[in-house]
Structures are given as structure tokens and as C-alpha cells.
Enzyme design. Structure first.
Site, PDB file in Angstrom:
ATOM      1  CD  GLU A 110      -1.824  -2.235   1.701  1.00  0.00           C
ATOM      2  OE1 GLU A 110      -0.718  -2.447   2.265  1.00  0.00           O
ATOM      3  OE2 GLU A 110      -2.692  -3.131   1.526  1.00  0.00           O
ATOM      4  CE1 TYR A 122       7.708   0.799  -3.222  1.00  0.00           C
ATOM      5  CE2 TYR A 122       5.832   2.233  -2.808  1.00  0.00           C
ATOM      6  CZ  TYR A 122       6.915   1.519  -2.344  1.00  0.00           C
ATOM      7  OH  TYR A 122       7.211   1.513  -1.000  1.00  0.00           O
TER       8      TYR A 122
HETATM    9  C1  LIG Z   1      10.478   6.056  -0.603  1.00  0.00           C
HETATM   10  C2  LIG Z   1      11.947   5.744  -0.266  1.00  0.00           C
HETATM   11  C3  LIG Z   1      12.050   4.333   0.313  1.00  0.00           C
HETATM   12  C4  LIG Z   1      12.757   5.833  -1.580  1.00  0.00           C
HETATM   13  O1  LIG Z   1      14.110   5.625  -1.278  1.00  0.00           O
HETATM   14  P1  LIG Z   1      15.240   6.656  -1.795  1.00  0.00           P
HETATM   15  O2  LIG Z   1      16.529   6.095  -1.408  1.00  0.00           O
HETATM   16  O3  LIG Z   1      14.894   8.015  -1.319  1.00  0.00           O
HETATM   17  O4  LIG Z   1      15.000   6.600  -3.379  1.00  0.00           O
HETATM   18  P2  LIG Z   1      16.086   6.299  -4.515  1.00  0.00           P
HETATM   19  O5  LIG Z   1      17.190   7.285  -4.412  1.00  0.00           O
HETATM   20  O6  LIG Z   1      16.425   4.855  -4.494  1.00  0.00           O
HETATM   21  O7  LIG Z   1      15.244   6.661  -5.818  1.00  0.00           O
HETATM   22  C5  LIG Z   1      14.429   5.700  -6.425  1.00  0.00           C
HETATM   23  C6  LIG Z   1      13.327   6.381  -7.197  1.00  0.00           C
HETATM   24  O8  LIG Z   1      12.466   7.077  -6.296  1.00  0.00           O
HETATM   25  C7  LIG Z   1      12.010   8.276  -6.927  1.00  0.00           C
HETATM   26  N1  LIG Z   1      12.560   9.427  -6.223  1.00  0.00           N
HETATM   27  C8  LIG Z   1      13.578   9.468  -5.345  1.00  0.00           C
HETATM   28  N2  LIG Z   1      13.738  10.718  -4.869  1.00  0.00           N
HETATM   29  C9  LIG Z   1      12.795  11.478  -5.470  1.00  0.00           C
HETATM   30  C10 LIG Z   1      12.409  12.840  -5.376  1.00  0.00           C
HETATM   31  N3  LIG Z   1      13.044  13.699  -4.560  1.00  0.00           N
HETATM   32  N4  LIG Z   1      11.359  13.265  -6.108  1.00  0.00           N
HETATM   33  C11 LIG Z   1      10.687  12.428  -6.932  1.00  0.00           C
HETATM   34  N5  LIG Z   1      11.004  11.105  -7.056  1.00  0.00           N
HETATM   35  C12 LIG Z   1      12.032  10.644  -6.335  1.00  0.00           C
HETATM   36  C13 LIG Z   1      12.539   8.225  -8.349  1.00  0.00           C
HETATM   37  O9  LIG Z   1      11.616   7.491  -9.136  1.00  0.00           O
HETATM   38  C14 LIG Z   1      13.807   7.447  -8.157  1.00  0.00           C
HETATM   39  O10 LIG Z   1      14.240   6.868  -9.351  1.00  0.00           O
HETATM   40  P3  LIG Z   1      15.182   7.733 -10.312  1.00  0.00           P
HETATM   41  O11 LIG Z   1      16.282   8.240  -9.454  1.00  0.00           O
HETATM   42  O12 LIG Z   1      15.608   6.739 -11.324  1.00  0.00           O
HETATM   43  O13 LIG Z   1      14.342   8.844 -10.847  1.00  0.00           O
HETATM   44  C15 LIG Z   1      12.548   6.784   0.733  1.00  0.00           C
HETATM   45  O14 LIG Z   1      12.532   8.078   0.150  1.00  0.00           O
HETATM   46  C16 LIG Z   1      11.824   6.818   2.066  1.00  0.00           C
HETATM   47  O15 LIG Z   1      12.150   6.045   2.954  1.00  0.00           O
HETATM   48  N6  LIG Z   1      10.857   7.738   2.222  1.00  0.00           N
HETATM   49  C17 LIG Z   1      10.137   7.903   3.482  1.00  0.00           C
HETATM   50  C18 LIG Z   1       9.356   6.657   3.843  1.00  0.00           C
HETATM   51  C19 LIG Z   1       8.423   6.211   2.745  1.00  0.00           C
HETATM   52  O16 LIG Z   1       7.691   7.012   2.161  1.00  0.00           O
HETATM   53  N7  LIG Z   1       8.440   4.888   2.477  1.00  0.00           N
HETATM   54  C20 LIG Z   1       7.581   4.279   1.483  1.00  0.00           C
HETATM   55  C21 LIG Z   1       6.241   4.030   2.084  1.00  0.00           C
HETATM   56  S1  LIG Z   1       5.147   3.224   0.921  1.00  0.00           S
END
Ligand SMILES: CC(C)(COP(=O)(O)OP(=O)(O)OC[C@H]1O[C@@H](n2cnc3c(N)ncnc32)[C@H](O)[C@@H]1OP(=O)(O)O)[C@@H](O)C(=O)NCCC(=O)NCCS
Length: 153
Positions: A110, A122
Site C-alpha cells: 500500500e 514503485y
Molecule cells: C520512498 C523511499 C524508500 C525511496 O528511497 P530513496 O533512497 O529516497 O529513493 P532512490 O534514491 O532509491 O530513488 C528511487 C526512485 O524514487 C524516486 N525518487 C527518489 N527521490 C525522489 C524525489 N526527490 N522526487 C521524486 N522522485 C524521487 C525516483 O523514481 C527514483 O528513481 P530515479 O532516481 O531513477 O528517478 C525513501 O525516500 C523513504 O524512505 N521515504 C520515506 C518513507 C516512505 O515514504 N516509504 C515508502 C512508504 S510506501
């Protein structure tokens, strides 16, 4: 495209000694975080709870259930200073590998419609929307829907 993590990361099973650190990260990065008890219960329930470390610093974690050919990703989190560097993508792929190795044929999760970062990740991995769960999450304005996403493994 996120930079490929240039620092070495490692994965291991979460243990009770991690709960303080994991809970502290959770409080930092979510408006409506899981409690320490939610993580403790997940360990007791035998869910696949994984932590991601970079040079012995715990920077992320995930919680996955596995049953009857289905996996359900309940939590996927990267600590705020480490976000946006490719670690979330790597952690998600690690969970997909784990689910496949344990015989799951689908991964469900979710996500809040407002969580554009997670939704983008995702979508990029190939998750597709299955349905909307109305009023699933608490929200400052009352309740927020959840998008139920699925990925065929
Ligand atoms: C969601 C989360 C797990 C992603 O991890 P992350 O290490 O920040 O993301 P990554 O650097 O691996 O980036 C993966 C993809 O996420 C998206 N992304 C990452 N940062 C972004 C930003 N600032 N704005 C938009 N998209 C973004 C992009 O699609 C990116 O792919 P790309 O770099 O090829 O464009 C992390 O930001 C997080 O823990 N957020 C808070 C908790 C949360 O929301 N968890 C998910 C609950 S469902």
C-alpha cells in the site's frame, strides 16, 4: 536517475537490538510512524524484517510478509540523510529477490497517493495499481486512501 550508491551497503536480518535505531528513523521520516511495538510484533510474528547498513550504520529497513505464494511489503524506509541516492531502489530490489527466493509469485504493497517519491519508485520497478483502499491511512485532515499496488514476480 538516482546515483548508484557508491558506498558499500549490506543487508542482514533485523534483531531486537535494532529496535531503538529503527524506531528513531521511523519517527524522523513519517508523519504517522509505526511504533516500536509494531516492529517488535513483526519480529515475533516471524515476518521477514531486514536492515540495510552502510559501513555499520543502519540506514534503512523493510518488513515483508510471505505466505501462500504472496508477499506483502509492509514497510520500506530509508533514513532521511540517505534518501535520494539509490538506496531505496536497492532495498526494494533486495526484498523482491527475497520474495522470489521464498517462492512468492506476487508482491503487494500500500502507498499513499500523496507519496510521490515512493509511487515513482514503485512505478519504475513495474508495480501496477490493483485497487484503492478508501480511508486506509490516518491523516491530518482525517483519513487518506491507500493505493494497493502489485508486482508479478
Ligand atoms: C520512498 C523511499 C524508500 C525511496 O528511497 P530513496 O533512497 O529516497 O529513493 P532512490 O534514491 O532509491 O530513488 C528511487 C526512485 O524514487 C524516486 N525518487 C527518489 N527521490 C525522489 C524525489 N526527490 N522526487 C521524486 N522522485 C524521487 C525516483 O523514481 C527514483 O528513481 P530515479 O532516481 O531513477 O528517478 C525513501 O525516500 C523513504 O524512505 N521515504 C520515506 C518513507 C516512505 O515514504 N516509504 C515508502 C512508504 S510506501
Amino acid at each position: 536517475m538516482s546515483a548508484v550508491p557508491h558506498t558499500a551497503t549490506a543487508y542482514r536480518a533485523m534483531c531486537s537490538e535494532d529496535l531503538d535505531t529503527v524506531s528513531a528513523i521511523e519517527q524522523r521520516i513519517y508523519a504517522f510512524p509505526w511504533t516500536r511495538g509494531n516492529f517488535a510484533d513483526s519480529l515475533i510474528a516471524g515476518y521477514a524484517c531486514t536492515v540495510m547498513e552502510c559501513e555499520a550504520v543502519l540506514i534503512g529497513y523493510g518488513v515483508l510478509t510471505l505466505a501462500a505464494g504472496e508477499s506483502h511489503l509492509l514497510n520500506l524506509s530509508i533514513d532521511s540523510p540517505w534518501q535520494g541516492r539509490g538506496h531505496g531502489r536497492a532495498l526494494l530490489l533486495n526484498h523482491i529477490d527475497l520474495a522470489r527466493a521464498r517462492g512468492a509469485r506476487i508482491m503487494l504493497l500500500e502507498v499513499r497517493p500523496s507519496n510521490t517519491v515512493a509511487r515513482s519508485l514503485y512505478r519504475d520497478i513495474g508495480f501496477e495499481q490493483i485497487t484503492v483502499r478508501r480511508g486506509y491511512y490516518p491523516d491530518t485532515a482525517g483519513r487518506e486512501d491507500a493505493l494497493l499496488l502489485g508486482l508479478a514476480l
